[in-house]
Scaffold this active site. Structure first.
Site, PDB file in Angstrom:
ATOM      1  CG  ASN A  10      56.619 -10.364 -58.842  1.00 38.84           C
ATOM      2  OD1 ASN A  10      56.313 -10.909 -59.898  1.00 38.84           O
ATOM      3  ND2 ASN A  10      55.711  -9.856 -58.011  1.00 38.84           N
ATOM      4  CE  LYS A  12      54.913  -6.503 -58.996  1.00 42.23           C
ATOM      5  NZ  LYS A  12      54.382  -5.373 -58.257  1.00 42.23           N
ATOM      6  CG  HIS A  98      52.107 -10.051 -55.355  1.00 36.69           C
ATOM      7  ND1 HIS A  98      51.381  -8.937 -55.687  1.00 36.69           N
ATOM      8  CD2 HIS A  98      53.404  -9.656 -55.270  1.00 36.69           C
ATOM      9  CE1 HIS A  98      52.213  -7.905 -55.817  1.00 36.69           C
ATOM     10  NE2 HIS A  98      53.448  -8.325 -55.567  1.00 36.69           N
ATOM     11  CD  GLU A 100      50.884  -6.458 -58.278  1.00 37.19           C
ATOM     12  OE1 GLU A 100      51.317  -7.350 -59.023  1.00 37.19           O
ATOM     13  OE2 GLU A 100      51.564  -5.469 -57.921  1.00 37.19           O
ATOM     14  CD  GLU A 170      55.806  -8.007 -52.092  1.00 37.33           C
ATOM     15  OE1 GLU A 170      56.860  -7.771 -52.663  1.00 37.33           O
ATOM     16  OE2 GLU A 170      54.759  -8.295 -52.703  1.00 37.33           O
ATOM     17  N   GLY A 176      55.092  -0.713 -55.990  1.00 36.91           N
ATOM     18  CA  GLY A 176      55.022  -0.002 -57.272  1.00 36.91           C
ATOM     19  C   GLY A 176      54.721   1.478 -57.134  1.00 36.91           C
ATOM     20  CB  SER A 216      59.151   1.241 -53.570  1.00 33.31           C
ATOM     21  OG  SER A 216      57.909   1.410 -54.235  1.00 33.31           O
TER      22      SER A 216
HETATM   23  P1  PGA Z   1      57.871  -3.054 -56.477  1.00 27.77           P
HETATM   24  O1  PGA Z   1      57.058  -4.430 -56.385  1.00 27.77           O
HETATM   25  O2  PGA Z   1      59.303  -3.372 -56.131  1.00 27.77           O
HETATM   26  O3  PGA Z   1      57.706  -2.589 -57.888  1.00 27.77           O
HETATM   27  O4  PGA Z   1      57.261  -2.106 -55.483  1.00 27.77           O
HETATM   28  C1  PGA Z   1      57.298  -5.377 -55.381  1.00 27.77           C
HETATM   29  C2  PGA Z   1      56.346  -6.541 -55.534  1.00 27.77           C
HETATM   30  O5  PGA Z   1      55.160  -6.323 -55.828  1.00 27.77           O
HETATM   31  O6  PGA Z   1      56.734  -7.713 -55.348  1.00 27.77           O
END
Ligand code: PGA
Length: 258
Positions: A10, A12, A98, A100, A170, A176, A216
């Site tokens: 992803n 983003k 997601h 976000e 998640e 992140g 992560s």
């Molecule tokens: P990350 O993001 O691996 O940077 O923690 C995962 C995601 O939001 O899909």
């Protein structure tokens, strides 16, 4: 039907077109020479890069996904991108729900269900995300929250639609942040989700739906996370922006499959 092991990237809101194509070229090269082909690999760049990435991926075996889609089929919705448009670029998947999107764009369970239905009607497989915040986990509420997110958006879905869906767990506190859920924490939730699917649908559906972990995932922790049989792969953010890191995560999943 054996469920698929998947590593999805992803991106983003990262990468210009030039940077994105360079990343795809590099990933493609490493996947071809070092990966076994057993793991499904999906790249989810921003909308604007989908067509160009699709052309570059042609014949590589790597699949394409989008990060969102409109909740309308088509029409006067300035700035929106429909599921049909995404499908026409060659995308096969779309990330929906997601954290976000839930947090910054106020997407709720009902809206996500509309998007899931529209995505499937237009030939896309949703990668449906769920996960709790740190406050919810600390209050011991995470199972309740995950069940509410899943049932709030998937309730009543036909078996055939469930077979065309990937779930990603998640935990918001791991996205992140560099703080990963321990493999045990992730596994507990994956088992909970699979049991929920067995209970609300049936054991066959529960056995068929791929459930990915996201938050992560990095080359140095992927093997330990993927070692649990109920964890069918990863949805990768930060580490998907570096070809070598992303490839090492794919290789970790390849290795588990022998
Ligand atoms: P990350 O993001 O691996 O940077 O923690 C995962 C995601 O939001 O899909």
């Amino acid at each position: 039907m054996e469920r698929r092991k998947i590593v999805a990237g992803n991106w983003k809101m990262h990468k210009t077109l030039e940077e994105g194509l360079a990343l795809v070229t590099e990933i493609k090269g490493i996947v071809k020479s070092e990966c076994s082909g057993k793991t499904g690999v999906i790249l989810c760049p921003p909308f604007i890069h989908l067509s160009a990435v699709s052309r570059l991926l042609d014949g590589s075996g790597i699949e394409l996904g989008a990060q969102n889609c409109a909740k309308y089929q088509e029409g006067a919705y300035t700035g929106e991108t429909s599921a049909a448009m995404l499908h026409s670029t060659g995308a096969k998947y779309v990330i929906l729900g997601h954290s976000e999107r839930r947090q910054y764009f106020s997407e709720d369970a009902a809206e996500l269900r509309v998007k899931i239905d529209i995505a499937q009607e237009n030939g896309l497989t949703p990668i449906f995300c769920c996960g709790e915040t740190i406050e919810q986990r600390n209050a011991g509420n995470h199972y309740h929250i995950i069940e509410a997110q899943i049932m709030g958006s998937l309730s009543g879905m036909a078996d055939s639609a469930m077979q065309n869906l990937v779930i990603a767990y998640e935990p918001v506190w791991a996205i992140g942040t560099g703080v990963t859920a321990t493999p045990e924490q992730a596994n507990e939730v994956h088992i909970f989700i699979r049991n929920l699917l067995a209970q609300k649908w049936n054991p066959e559906i529960a056995a068929q739906v791929s459930i990915l972990y996201g938050g992560s995932v990095k080359p140095d922790n992927a093997a330990n996370i993927f070692a649990y049989p109920d964890i069918d792969g990863g949805l990768i953010g930060g580490a998907a922006l570096k070809a070598r890191d992303f490839a090492e995560i794919i290789k970790a999943m390849d290795k588990i499959q022998g």
